[in-house]
Design a protein around this motif. Sequence first.
Motif, mmCIF file in Angstrom:
data_model
loop_
_atom_site.group_PDB
_atom_site.id
_atom_site.type_symbol
_atom_site.label_atom_id
_atom_site.label_comp_id
_atom_site.label_asym_id
_atom_site.label_seq_id
_atom_site.Cartn_x
_atom_site.Cartn_y
_atom_site.Cartn_z
ATOM 1 N N THR A 1 0.832 -1.133 -0.075
ATOM 2 C CA THR A 1 -0.036 0.100 -0.109
ATOM 3 C C THR A 1 0.914 1.388 -0.091
ATOM 4 N N LEU A 2 2.008 1.179 0.422
ATOM 5 C CA LEU A 2 2.931 2.254 0.534
ATOM 6 C C LEU A 2 3.611 2.610 -0.759
ATOM 7 N N ALA A 3 3.837 1.519 -1.564
ATOM 8 C CA ALA A 3 4.715 1.758 -2.809
ATOM 9 C C ALA A 3 3.924 2.687 -3.980
ATOM 10 N N PRO A 4 2.796 2.413 -3.968
ATOM 11 C CA PRO A 4 1.978 3.297 -5.264
ATOM 12 C C PRO A 4 1.770 4.664 -4.638
ATOM 13 N N ARG A 5 1.920 4.991 -3.395
ATOM 14 C CA ARG A 5 1.663 6.400 -2.988
ATOM 15 C C ARG A 5 3.044 7.305 -2.674
ATOM 16 N N LYS A 6 4.142 6.774 -2.599
ATOM 17 C CA LYS A 6 5.222 7.328 -2.331
ATOM 18 C C LYS A 6 5.549 8.716 -3.003
ATOM 19 N N GLN A 7 5.096 8.974 -4.025
ATOM 20 C CA GLN A 7 5.291 10.468 -4.477
ATOM 21 C C GLN A 7 4.201 11.304 -3.980
ATOM 22 N N GLN A 8 2.954 10.941 -3.576
ATOM 23 C CA GLN A 8 2.159 11.779 -2.869
ATOM 24 C C GLN A 8 2.464 12.049 -1.613
ATOM 25 N N ILE A 9 2.851 10.883 -0.764
ATOM 26 C CA ILE A 9 3.363 11.182 0.557
ATOM 27 C C ILE A 9 4.697 12.086 0.484
ATOM 28 N N MET A 10 5.463 12.081 -0.298
ATOM 29 C CA MET A 10 6.652 12.558 -0.379
ATOM 30 C C MET A 10 6.318 14.000 -0.353
ATOM 31 N N GLN A 11 5.642 14.419 -1.522
ATOM 32 C CA GLN A 11 5.249 15.924 -1.636
ATOM 33 C C GLN A 11 4.334 16.420 -0.701
ATOM 34 N N ALA A 12 3.491 15.862 -0.116
ATOM 35 C CA ALA A 12 2.791 16.114 0.947
ATOM 36 C C ALA A 12 3.896 16.344 2.282
ATOM 37 N N ILE A 13 4.919 15.476 2.643
ATOM 38 C CA ILE A 13 5.819 15.922 3.620
ATOM 39 C C ILE A 13 6.658 17.217 3.395
ATOM 40 N N TYR A 14 7.148 17.148 2.123
ATOM 41 C CA TYR A 14 8.068 18.392 1.838
ATOM 42 C C TYR A 14 7.374 19.696 2.095
ATOM 43 N N ASP A 15 6.056 19.605 1.343
ATOM 44 C CA ASP A 15 5.239 20.841 1.191
ATOM 45 C C ASP A 15 4.844 21.307 2.730
ATOM 46 N N CYS A 16 4.516 20.366 3.635
ATOM 47 C CA CYS A 16 4.328 20.850 4.918
ATOM 48 C C CYS A 16 5.308 21.373 5.669
ATOM 49 N N LEU A 17 6.632 20.603 5.438
ATOM 50 C CA LEU A 17 7.753 21.186 5.946
ATOM 51 C C LEU A 17 7.919 22.610 5.656
ATOM 52 N N ASN A 18 7.604 22.719 4.291
ATOM 53 C CA ASN A 18 8.002 24.347 3.610
ATOM 54 C C ASN A 18 7.166 24.945 4.228
#
Length: 128
Positions: A10-27
Amino acid sequence: MIIVYGLKHTLAPRKQQIMQAIYDCLNMQLDIPPRKHTLRFIGLEREDFFCPEGRTDDFIVVEINLMQGRSEDTKKRLIKMLFCELEQRADINAIDVEITIKEQPPHCWGFRGMTGDEANDLAYSIYR
């Protein structure tokens, strides 16, 4: 360093969306420029990842390592924003997300040949 743990399938197909959400929140919450932190995904088999009762296969754990200095309110806003963004962008319900912020003093960090307390050229402040 940010580490995201979850079931591999379940993690593999969502990596890009999760990564972008985390980076945007940190920003947005910490003013950290995008992609300034290492992000690692650890996809596990079901026999290696025991979720709390009442969680689905979408369950993930997000571990965020930061230098000490941010206020309690800033960290709480980051956590709450992550819940919202992960639900909107990766379709992971807040009940299936666990977030831990681990902080270390700047002298315990090492990057670009120096310790964190020696770095005076960061594009963001750790004291917010």
